[in-house]
Design a protein around this motif. Structure first.
Motif, PDB file in Angstrom:
ATOM      1  N   ARG A  16      -4.601  -4.788  -2.813  1.00 13.07           N
ATOM      2  CA  ARG A  16      -5.312  -3.506  -2.821  1.00 13.07           C
ATOM      3  C   ARG A  16      -4.363  -2.343  -2.577  1.00 13.07           C
ATOM      4  O   ARG A  16      -4.496  -1.282  -3.193  1.00 13.07           O
ATOM      5  N   TYR A 213      -8.829   4.099   0.176  1.00  9.00           N
ATOM      6  CA  TYR A 213      -8.924   2.655  -0.068  1.00  9.00           C
ATOM      7  C   TYR A 213      -7.646   1.955   0.399  1.00  9.00           C
ATOM      8  O   TYR A 213      -7.685   0.926   1.080  1.00  9.00           O
ATOM      9  N   SER A 217      -6.942  -0.550   3.646  1.00 13.15           N
ATOM     10  CA  SER A 217      -6.324  -1.855   3.393  1.00 13.15           C
ATOM     11  C   SER A 217      -5.118  -2.069   4.293  1.00 13.15           C
ATOM     12  O   SER A 217      -4.866  -3.183   4.761  1.00 13.15           O
TER      13      SER A 217
END
Length: 372
Positions: A16, A213, A217
């Motif tokens: 990710r 995001y 992560s």
């Protein structure tokens, strides 16, 4: 178990992070890092400098005069069943700024172009009128219009725009000399970073999402958030211990790389999170697939509260898992038919009487009692 799940979660988080970096870098590259100019504010343009100094930059300038709208920008749409429609997007305006040199008692003139959306046409018409009244006033009584501030991307004209620009100046009998400068550039107010403003902000929103995001992560690499679902399950059912789940996991049937079907629990990964299902609560399982744009391939497991859990697996992997459920979970209906779906949705009590209720009552069920 914890080590295995942590490794799976870490691998997912690293993937990710890499994807986030690639997307953000891609968005910044496509928009030519224009967001930095937007954040710091547009550069105040010094019109006397070489126009190439600001090429592609997000700038602002105070324009003294607009002479007229010399280019109409349109879009022509061809209809599917014939015919065409043409709509106006905006106009390019011939702009002029003058810079006096008081020591030499001279004035330098700078001609360039400004693009504005069509909704500005009425407002610009009054500015054009005031500009021309002042520039061509022989009485000397007309007052100069107030300068107008424009902000946009300083863009070099293509060959066609340059031709229109030159032609427009020729109509005004303007010739380039030591004091008259032609800038074949347009201050494009509809673009940032080489693209229209709505698309620019759409891409920046995507970039912002992936920044967040990626940040989450990174945090996931150093936390036990991957165990959240299991911890919630343990809090909900105090009679179960983590040691018992680990013991069951150690003897579970691995399906693919991210699913473990135990006798008591099913543990599987969804991205960077470990999920858990109590097998005793499962009443139905089958393979589901859908092709096309939003394709799906998953094992669907339904619990006694009618909650569905979709686990991404191939058909072969799902059939392998269902064999273990069939052998070890007598309360589950295995396989799909439209009749089963109808019963599940319309007559859930009847569906529960097929296998779940008899199994919970301890009744011995023949393996062939029900086969969908």
């Amino acid at each position: 178990m914890l080590e295995t799940l942590q490794k799976k979660s870490r691998k997912s988080n690293i993937t990710r992070i890499i994807v986030s970096i690639l997307v953000v870098v891609g968005m910044l590259a496509v928009t030519k890092l224009a967001i930095l100019d937007v954040i710091t504010g547009p550069t105040k343009m010094d019109i006397t400098l070489d126009p190439e100094t600001y090429a592609g930059k997000y700038v602002t300038t105070d324009t003294e005069f607009l002479l007229y709208d010399y280019v109409e920008h349109t879009t022509t749409t061809t209809r599917k069943y014939g015919g065409k429609t043409t709509s106006t997007n905006g106009y390019s305006y011939l702009a002029l700024q003058s810079i006096p040199d008081y020591e030499k008692e001279t004035v330098a003139f700078y001609f360039y172009s400004v693009y504005l959306n069509k909704d500005k046409q009425s407002e610009m018409a009054s500015i054009i009128e005031a500009s021309n009244d002042y520039l061509f006033d022989e009485s000397g009584n007309a007052a100069p219009p107030d300068p107008v501030t424009f902000t946009g991307t300083w863009t070099k004209m293509d060959a066609e725009m340059e031709r229109y620009f030159r032609s427009s100046l020729a109509e005004f009998n303007v010739l380039e000399d030591d004091y008259t400068n032609f800038y074949f550039y347009e201050l494009d107010t509809k673009r940032i970073g080489g693209m229209n403003i709505p698309l620019f902000w759409c891409l920046m929103a995507i970039a912002a999402f992936f920044v967040l995001y990626g940040f989450l992560s990174v945090l996931g690499l150093f936390s036990n958030a991957y165990m959240k679902s299991i911890h919630q399950y343990l809090q909900k059912d105090s009679s179960v211990s983590l040691a018992a789940i680990e013991e069951d996991f150690s003897q579970a049937h691995p399906i693919g790389k991210s699913v473990w079907v135990g006798k008591k629990w099913t543990v599987y990964m969804v991205g960077n999170r470990a999920m858990i299902l109590a097998n005793k609560d499962l009443v139905w399982g089958y393979y589901y697939s859908r092709t096309g744009r939003y394709s799906v391939s998953e094992m669907r497991l339904y619990s006694k509260d009618k909650k569905m859990s979709g686990i991404s697996l191939t058909e072969k992997q799902t059939q392998e898992a269902l064999k273990f459920y069939a052998a070890e979970q007598p309360q589950m209906v295995i396989g799909y038919t439209s009749e089963l779906e109808k019963m599940f949705n319309k007559n859930f009590n009847g569906f529960m009487d097929l296998k779940y209720n008899p199994a919970m009552r301890g009744e011995n069920l023949d393996e062939d009692f029900f086969r969908p």
